[in-house]
Design an enzyme around this catalytic site. Structure first.
Site, PDB file in Angstrom:
ATOM      1  N   LYS B  79       0.846  -1.102   0.136  1.00 41.11           N
ATOM      2  CA  LYS B  79       0.275   0.174  -0.071  1.00 41.11           C
ATOM      3  C   LYS B  79       0.757   1.111   0.056  1.00 41.11           C
ATOM      4  O   LYS B  79       1.926   1.311   0.789  1.00 41.11           O
ATOM      5  CB  LYS B  79      -0.768  -0.185   1.367  1.00 41.11           C
ATOM      6  CG  LYS B  79      -1.459   1.011   1.144  1.00 41.11           C
ATOM      7  CD  LYS B  79      -2.791   0.963   2.537  1.00 41.11           C
ATOM      8  CE  LYS B  79      -3.911   2.272   2.723  1.00 41.11           C
ATOM      9  NZ  LYS B  79      -4.976   2.190   3.654  1.00 41.11           N
ATOM     10  N   SER B 154      -9.721   2.165   3.031  1.00 43.71           N
ATOM     11  CA  SER B 154      -8.517   3.277   2.048  1.00 43.71           C
ATOM     12  C   SER B 154      -8.107   2.127   0.920  1.00 43.71           C
ATOM     13  O   SER B 154      -7.099   2.515   0.905  1.00 43.71           O
ATOM     14  CB  SER B 154      -8.384   4.130   2.924  1.00 43.71           C
ATOM     15  OG  SER B 154      -6.923   3.401   4.086  1.00 43.71           O
ATOM     16  N   SER B 178      -9.101  -0.237   7.234  1.00 37.79           N
ATOM     17  CA  SER B 178      -8.596   0.167   5.628  1.00 37.79           C
ATOM     18  C   SER B 178      -8.427  -0.968   5.249  1.00 37.79           C
ATOM     19  O   SER B 178      -8.226  -0.683   3.473  1.00 37.79           O
ATOM     20  CB  SER B 178      -8.189   0.929   5.457  1.00 37.79           C
ATOM     21  OG  SER B 178      -8.868   1.944   6.247  1.00 37.79           O
TER      22      SER B 178
END
Lengths: 99, 501, 506
Positions: B79, B154, B178
């Site tokens: 990420k 997210s 997330s």
């Protein structure tokens, strides 16, 4: 009641150093008003006798030895800088006073 | 092995160990898969320029008898919230466009030392603020199950990448769900470790007291293997837990072999299965609970009354901490600089930069957070929210006296259509109601697929929660449930993502 | 800049009662910074360190960077708290002070807010006349310093009118202890003197503790002076101003007196004092206004989530307490007695900030009078000429070596001063310099007699004068011999030899 005004939002934007447009201020005023109303409920349960939690996992006395570690070279430090003179970061004229 | 991308990371590792395949071959297959599908999915923001070299080095090390970890030679997506010295790092924001950090996050260092092969940085909501990845400053990531739907957020990029076989495993971060919510939306596995279990050094901070890094995978065992690589004390992170962790992979293997759940007590949190949960999600959840009782598990209803205030408290704590954490983006030392016309002062440059460089959701939360901390309002807002955390921790502590693991849906609905929640921040935020209490309390949580929703055929996720420090419990029970659900459905959901091209 | 009206100081004190407070920032001399393992420039001997060479990611606020507390800095802070007579908090916490400024690195300062490490103390301070004042201490807390800005393009090198600024983050993150006094009343005319004496006491204290080099000229010790006036008889305090940039003991006294005079003039004319931060100008002897304190200074303090509480165990606190050195007042009284200096002479040393140096030199074995002479005399003179602190010019061991040569008769006063200058310029130890430059006093009678003969040849009548009892006539010969031997003659011996010669011939 939490009445957030455009002046409030403008003031907050100043504290946060964000140059919001008039349109943004207007939109945020509405949104913030709704949000703050929605979160007001927590006051019901957050009474005097409840201790606030800053750290979910209680640890204490986390220290390091006073020993020099891995440092950045000047070049590495300046590598992301939008403007520098090879040894220091450069910014335009400062308005405010040092604290 | 016809297509290496169809098997789990554990299976890849086994093949590598047996010499059936090389890391270069595995990496090449995943790079080709990325190439073929990225146009549709948009999971990535940056791609590694040296993945094959790293893979080759891994193969050479293996031929010398060096295998630094169980996952050596296995590719991974990261990420874009973690700092990588060899790839642009943006946290999904334009304010960091093109930024190359001069240091690696501790987790990244661990992945490199473990011999894993980084494929690229995955897309995310800007500064991890969001539940759909639609707030990325760059582009939207599609849900591989239905490309008109959000992959969750997210960490939608990591979840989509793993679901669509662009990477066998990925690293995510979780502040309010997330990792877990995108796992639910994409039919994958996601884990948020106990707060402090994984280092936050080099992880671009959102809410310091809530953020944790964790694994994203298609199987519980894969998540466990990755968890073992990344967990552990880091002297660079004062909040990281000093005590060593047991092997999550061992726990997962033990769980996958369990024949019965006799002696296991699970709690259903009343507040997390009621209002807001869609009927289709509730139906799959009830099915999962029935499966547990049918195999000897004891099911108890748990009352955690302060969970009702969790979303409100979260949307005060997070913006407050974020408003402070994001102050560093000021055009001076790194990142975007916007210089307005005329003779701007540095304050003018800072303000113009931040207005242009930050997206709407980020600005919204910074202003809210500034308000929550401001003079005269601290006690009512931030101060009160910190008290709600104490109350939620207390509720969970009491619950864990009666049960070993708590259960809830990992998300209240299946994946919603792209664009549906963009105009209504409060509606978007309400989607985190089941995952948020976990971050506020600091306890570990896991999401595993529990079946496709009957109404729209999209994945739904089951959330498991354990007491702080008991992450292994999640892997053990999670692995058992994964097997029971797979046996029930005749197929492992995470391996059946529809083809996107 | 228009100069403010000032009321005569004594007149001001007739009408108003001055109340003062002081905030002193001490830079600790740990090896590394407060929250990162970057090297600490405040611990370094060298004054000039290249910009941006003492950095870790935290110092420049890189995304993802995290603070980790320097354990030694915590111990130093506790020791300082104890020396200030404070209670040590069993649990203290760090907090973020949020504001934007380019020297900050992350646009918040990690400090302590409502849970400081030390609180409620008292320090005995000795005024010039020997009387003692107990200065009440509100708190002492840990925090980090900011970087340094250089303003370019303006006329004065200050912010106003500068075109751009350059930022050096070496100092960002240096450990600081901020000591805050409570308001101090009742000093009347002596408020300025108290400020000077208090800061001097704190300086001696931290140097005796070994926790800071406390070089004021380098910013290791900084003082802000708060001054307010209240009309005689009024209970409430008046509005106070905070004056920064007072960089020496003298400045503190002058700045406090100036503010009293300035505020008195305003109040007497019916005006009111603006609560603000002011800037002291040493060259012109005035304070000028900074930005008025406004709601723009809402720091939004909250507990630092990246750091855990500091739980000072009673074992740690007691072991640090047991290791405390003497309080400055006690130490000073003891030394003054031991050294047998007059009050005036002793105070002069204290005011010059040279007590630690003189003390260390005497501890090294040098006679007190000699130590005083060197530090207050020649070294202060050289320091003044060069614009540096005397303490940076010599070491106790060096002075000891020098004085030893004098005591042995190998150097006279003039030669010693030459050797001292060479020591200051780094030519080596006194012995090395004497050897390299051939600077020893010549005591070899043969050489002296030869020079005397030469001088007498040019002025033979001297011997007669001496025999007549006019011994002072020898002076001319002594002078000539000293000149011929470039000062290296032992003048006393030369005199003896001349007088011997005079009486020999009879």
């Amino acid at each position: 009641m939490s009445q957030i005004t455009p002046e409030d939002v403008s003031h907050l934007a100043g504290l946060a150093r964000i140059a919001l447009s008039e349109e943004e201020i207007s939109k945020l005023t509405g949104e913030l008003g709704a949000i703050v109303s929605a979160v007001e409920s927590i006051k019901e349960v957050a009474t005097q006798d409840v201790v606030p939690t800053s750290h979910p996992i209680p640890l204490g006395n986390v220290f390091r030895e006073d020993v020099i570690g891995e440092t950045l070279t000047t070049q590495e430090a300046l590598s992301g800088a939008p403007d520098h003179d090879g040894s220091r970061f450069r910014v335009t004229a400062i308005l405010g006073e040092e604290q | 092995m016809s297509d290496i991308t169809h098997v789990s990371a554990a299976e890849i590792a086994r093949s590598l160990a047996q010499g059936e395949i090389s890391s270069v071959e595995v990496t090449t297959a995943y790079l080709a898969r990325m190439e073929a599908t990225e146009g549709v999915l948009g999971s990535f923001l940056a791609r590694s320029s040296n993945a094959l070299e790293v893979a080759a080095a891994s193969d050479q090390a293996r031929s010398r008898g060096e295998t630094p970890s169980a996952l050596a030679g296995v590719p991974i997506a990261i990420k874009d919230v973690l700092c990588t010295t060899d790839m642009v790092t943006t946290a999904g924001s334009r304010i960091l466009e093109g930024w190359i950090p001069p240091y690696d996050a501790t987790v990244v260092t661990k992945l490199r030392q473990a011999g894993m092969v980084a494929l690229g940085k995955t897309n995310m909501d800007e500064f991890a603020m969001g539940s759909s990845t639609e707030h990325s400053g760059y582009h939207v990531t599609k849900n591989p199950w239905d490309i008109t739907r959000a992959p969750g957020g997210s960490g939608g990029g990591s979840a989509a990448a793993v679901a669509a076989r662009q990477a066998p495993v990925a690293i995510g971060s979780d502040t309010g769900g997330s990792i877990r919510q995108p796992a639910a939306f994409t039919g994958t596995v996601g884990v948020k470790p106990t707060y402090g279990g994984v280092s936050r050094y080099g992880v671009i901070a959102l809410a310091s007291s809530l953020d944790q890094v964790g694994p994203v995978s298609r199987t519980v065992e894969d998540a466990a293997l990755l968890h073992d690589v990344i967990a552990g004390h880091d002297p660079h992170d004062s909040t990281s837990i000093p005590t060593p962790w047991p092997s999550m992979a061992d726990a997962a293997r033990k769980g996958s072999q369990a024949e019965s759940l006799a002696g296991v007590r699970v709690g259903i949190v009343k507040q997390l299965v009621g209002e807001g949960i869609s009927p289709a999600v509730k139906q799959r959840f009830d099915q999962a609970v029935d499966l547990i009782s049918a195999h000897g598990g004891e099911v108890v209803e748990i009352d955690a009354p302060h969970c009702e205030y969790a979303v409100a408290a979260y949307y005060l704590v997070l913006p407050a901490e974020a408003s402070s954490n994001l102050a560093k983006f000021d055009s001076v030392r790194f990142g975007l600089r916007v210089t307005p016309e005329g003779n701007p002062t540095v304050e003018d440059v800072m303000s113009a930069t931040r207005d242009q460089g930050f997206g709407d959701e980020v600005k919204r939360r910074i202003i809210l957070g500034t308000y929550a901390l401001s003079a005269g309002y601290y006690d009512a807002y931030y101060g009160s929210a910190q008290k709600v955390r104490t109350l939620i921790q207390r509720d969970f502590a009491q619950a864990f006296e009666k049960v070993d693991v708590l259960l809830s849906p990992a998300a209240p609905t299946s994946a919603f259509p792209l664009g549906e929640k963009l105009e209504d921040p409060l509606a978007m935020w309400a989607g985190d109601l089941t995952t948020i209490p976990v971050n506020l309390a600091g306890i570990p949580g896991m999401s595993i697929p529990m079946g496709l929703a009957k109404d729209d055929g999209l994945p739904t996720g089951l959330q498991l929660m354990a007491p702080a420090y008991q992450d292994a419990r999640l892997y053990e029970l999670g692995a058992t449930l994964e097997r029971l659900i797979t046996d029930r459905d005749g197929v492992m959901l995470s391996m059946t993502t529809p083809e996107v091209i | 800049m228009a100069s403010a009206d000032l009321m005569d100081f004594d007149k001001a004190l007739e009408l108003f009662e001055p109340v003062v407070g002081f905030e002193v920032h001490v830079e600790l001399s740990t090896q590394t910074k407060m929250f990162s393992s970057a090297p600490n420039p405040a611990a370094m001997e060298a004054a000039g360190v290249d910009p941006n060479t003492c950095l870790t990611p935290l110092c420049i606020g890189l995304p993802g960077s995290l603070p980790v507390v320097n354990g030694t800095a915590v111990e130093y802070s506790i020791s300082l708290g104890l020396a200030l007579g404070c209670d040590i908090a069993p649990v203290s916490r760090f907090a973020r002070k949020n504001y934007f400024y380019p020297d900050l690195g992350k646009n918040y300062q990690i400090s302590q807010y409502d849970e400081p490490i030390a609180f409620e103390g008292s320090v005995a301070v000795e005024l010039d006349d020997g009387s003692l004042v107990d200065v009440p201490i509100e708190r002492a807390h840990m925090e980090e310093d900011a970087g340094k800005l250089t303003h370019v393009g303006g006329a004065t090198g200050r912010i106003q009118g500068a075109e751009y600024s350059l930022v050096d983050y070496n100092r960002a993150g240096v450990p600081l202890v901020e000591i805050v006094t409570k308001p101090i009343e009742g000093l009347e005319h002596r408020v300025g003197e108290l400020g000077r004496a208090y800061v001097s006491t704190v300086r001696d204290m931290v140097r005796a503790l070994g926790i800071s080099h406390a070089r004021m000229e380098r910013g290791n010790l900084r003082c802000d002076a708060n001054v307010s006036l209240r009309p005689r008889g009024q209970k409430e305090y008046g509005t106070r101003t905070e004056t920064k940039n007072v960089n020496s003991f003298r400045s503190i006294e002058r700045a406090v007196r100036y503010e009293v005079q300035r505020q008195a003039a305003i109040l007497a004319a019916g005006g009111s004092i603006t609560q603000e931060t002011r800037h002291w100008h040493e060259d012109t002897g005035v304070t000028s206004p900074g930005r008025p304190k406004s709601d723009a200074d809402d720091y939004r303090y909250f507990p630092e989530p990246d750091l855990l509480p500091v739980e000072a165990s009673s074992e740690l606190v007691e072991s640090l307490r047991a290791a405390l050195p003497e309080q400055p007042v006690e130490m000073r009284r003891r030394l003054k007695g031991n050294w047998k200096f007059s009050d005036v002479d002793f105070q002069a040393i204290v005011n010059a900030g040279l007590l630690p140096e003189v003390h260390a030199t005497i501890e090294a074995g040098v006679d007190p009078a000699a130590a005083r002479k060197w530090w207050m005399g020649e070294l202060s003179r050289i320091a003044n000429d060069r614009g540096v602190e005397p303490g940076s010019l010599a070491t106790p061991e060096g002075i000891k070596g020098l004085q030893h040569l004098i005591d042995q008769g190998r150097l006279n006063d003039k030669l010693a001063r030459t050797v001292l200058l060479a020591m200051v310029d780094g030519e080596g130890s006194p012995e090395e310099i004497v050897a390299a430059r051939g600077l020893e006093v010549v005591s070899d009678d043969g050489a002296l007699i030869a020079a005397i003969d030469e001088a007498l040849a040019a002025d033979p009548g001297v011997l007669d004068k001496i025999r007549e009892g006019k011994v002072q006539a020898a002076g001319a010969i002594i002078g000539a011999v000293m000149k011929a031997m470039r000062g290296s003659a032992d003048a006393a011996r030369v005199r003896e030899l001349i007088i011997e010669r005079a009486h020999q011939s009879s």
